[in-house]
Scaffold this motif. Structure first.
Motif, PDB file in Angstrom:
ATOM      1  N   GLU A   3     -12.987 -58.394  82.464  1.00  0.00           N
ATOM      2  CA  GLU A   3     -12.071 -59.456  82.125  1.00  0.00           C
ATOM      3  C   GLU A   3     -12.882 -60.704  81.931  1.00  0.00           C
ATOM      4  O   GLU A   3     -13.853 -60.959  82.611  1.00  0.00           O
ATOM      5  N   VAL A   5     -12.716 -65.000  80.060  1.00  0.00           N
ATOM      6  CA  VAL A   5     -11.812 -66.089  79.736  1.00  0.00           C
ATOM      7  C   VAL A   5     -12.126 -66.610  78.359  1.00  0.00           C
ATOM      8  O   VAL A   5     -13.090 -66.222  77.731  1.00  0.00           O
ATOM      9  N   GLU A   6     -11.285 -67.498  77.884  1.00  0.00           N
ATOM     10  CA  GLU A   6     -11.459 -67.999  76.548  1.00  0.00           C
ATOM     11  C   GLU A   6     -12.791 -68.703  76.396  1.00  0.00           C
ATOM     12  O   GLU A   6     -13.183 -69.515  77.228  1.00  0.00           O
ATOM     13  N   LYS A  21      -8.125 -67.845  81.953  1.00  0.00           N
ATOM     14  CA  LYS A  21      -7.410 -66.660  81.525  1.00  0.00           C
ATOM     15  C   LYS A  21      -8.208 -65.436  81.938  1.00  0.00           C
ATOM     16  O   LYS A  21      -9.347 -65.548  82.375  1.00  0.00           O
ATOM     17  N   SER A  22      -7.587 -64.279  81.787  1.00  0.00           N
ATOM     18  CA  SER A  22      -8.243 -63.047  82.232  1.00  0.00           C
ATOM     19  C   SER A  22      -8.936 -62.330  81.090  1.00  0.00           C
ATOM     20  O   SER A  22      -9.320 -61.178  81.227  1.00  0.00           O
ATOM     21  N   VAL A  95      -6.439 -56.771  76.933  1.00  0.00           N
ATOM     22  CA  VAL A  95      -6.010 -57.303  75.636  1.00  0.00           C
ATOM     23  C   VAL A  95      -6.741 -56.651  74.474  1.00  0.00           C
ATOM     24  O   VAL A  95      -6.280 -56.727  73.341  1.00  0.00           O
ATOM     25  N   CYS A 120      -1.987 -58.247  77.394  1.00  0.00           N
ATOM     26  CA  CYS A 120      -1.833 -59.707  77.376  1.00  0.00           C
ATOM     27  C   CYS A 120      -2.653 -60.271  78.540  1.00  0.00           C
ATOM     28  O   CYS A 120      -3.454 -59.547  79.137  1.00  0.00           O
ATOM     29  N   ASP A 121      -2.471 -61.528  78.864  1.00  0.00           N
ATOM     30  CA  ASP A 121      -3.213 -62.160  79.944  1.00  0.00           C
ATOM     31  C   ASP A 121      -2.733 -61.617  81.292  1.00  0.00           C
ATOM     32  O   ASP A 121      -1.558 -61.733  81.643  1.00  0.00           O
ATOM     33  N   GLU A 124      -0.916 -64.012  83.698  1.00  0.00           N
ATOM     34  CA  GLU A 124       0.485 -64.251  83.370  1.00  0.00           C
ATOM     35  C   GLU A 124       1.353 -63.085  83.827  1.00  0.00           C
ATOM     36  O   GLU A 124       2.474 -63.280  84.305  1.00  0.00           O
TER      37      GLU A 124
END
Length: 239
Positions: A3, A5-6, A21-22, A95, A120-121, A124
């Motif tokens: 995982e 992040v952006e 984010k993941s 994702v 998805c994330d 979230e």
């Protein structure tokens, strides 16, 4: 099983800080098998963030020990764990579409029904779709280490992450993390050893021996041949 992040371009420090984010969006070609997984497996086993809070007893059609995995990559370890423990249920989040397709195709091929998938994330999903005190385990295997010092703030393992996971684990539930980057293992320890409501399950207060329930990946075997280490950390929710 990574995982991340952006990404933020170098020199962008003056911009408003993005929420962790993941994942990071990656492109990749779909194989025939991966596309089959998406076409045939997603309608059966795919879940949507937009559906909100879920009753996973209803989703799986039973009440069983439940594991949540952040970033399952191509799904090899997830499939191995699910096949080895048919009495348990697994929720995987990834994702990367080829990875999602690969996991779903593996489920169809192996006739597994104890996995559900989000694309998805993961953070979230945890916040919006998972009830408090409902998970037996949360797995975070080989997250992006963001090894440059200026990028450490983008690592997923932060105090806010520890608290979110604690809320979702049952009392006695376990957060299991693994990394092949020793500095990230130290960072994880720094965060988790002071996080409220947890107990480090390592006898020495640091890392545990590689648990037998965590499959050894092809990536990990290659690292071992090159002399790379892997560090496993387990923290149990105690209140």
């Amino acid at each position: 099983m990574s995982e991340v992040v952006e990404p933020v371009e170098d020199g962008a420090a003056e911009r408003p800080h993005r929420a962790i984010k993941s994942f990071v969006m990656r492109s990749g070609r779909m194989t025939e098998g991966q596309q089959r997984g998406l076409d045939l497996g997603w309608p059966k086993f795919g879940l949507q963030l937009e559906d909100g809070l879920r009753d996973f007893d209803q989703v799986f059609g039973r009440s069983a020990p439940r594991t949540f995995e952040i970033g399952f990559g191509m799904g090899h370890a997830t499939l191995e764990m699910a096949a080895a423990a048919p009495e348990q249920d697994f929720i995987g989040v990834e994702v990367h579409k080829p990875g999602v397709g690969a996991l779903l195709n593996g489920m169809l091929t192996q006739n597994l029904s104890n996995i559900r998938v989000y694309s998805c994330d993961a953070l979230e999903v945890l916040r919006d779709c998972v009830a408090d005190a409902s998970l037996d385990r949360l797995l975070l295997f080989f997250p992006d280490p963001w090894h440059k010092s200026r990028h450490h703030k983008r690592r997923i393992v932060q105090p806010a992450f520890a608290e979110l996971v604690r809320q979702k684990l049952k009392i006695g539930g376990v957060l299991h993390m693994a990394t092949d980057w020793e500095q990230y293992a130290e960072h994880m320890l720094e965060v988790m050893n002071v996080a409220p409501g947890y107990r480090n399950l390592a006898a020495d207060g640091r890392c545990v021996e590689r648990p037998s329930e965590r499959p050894v990946t092809k990536f990990e075997r290659r690292g071992e041949r090159l002399g790379h280490g892997v560090w496993d950390l387990k923290f149990q929710r105690i209140d």
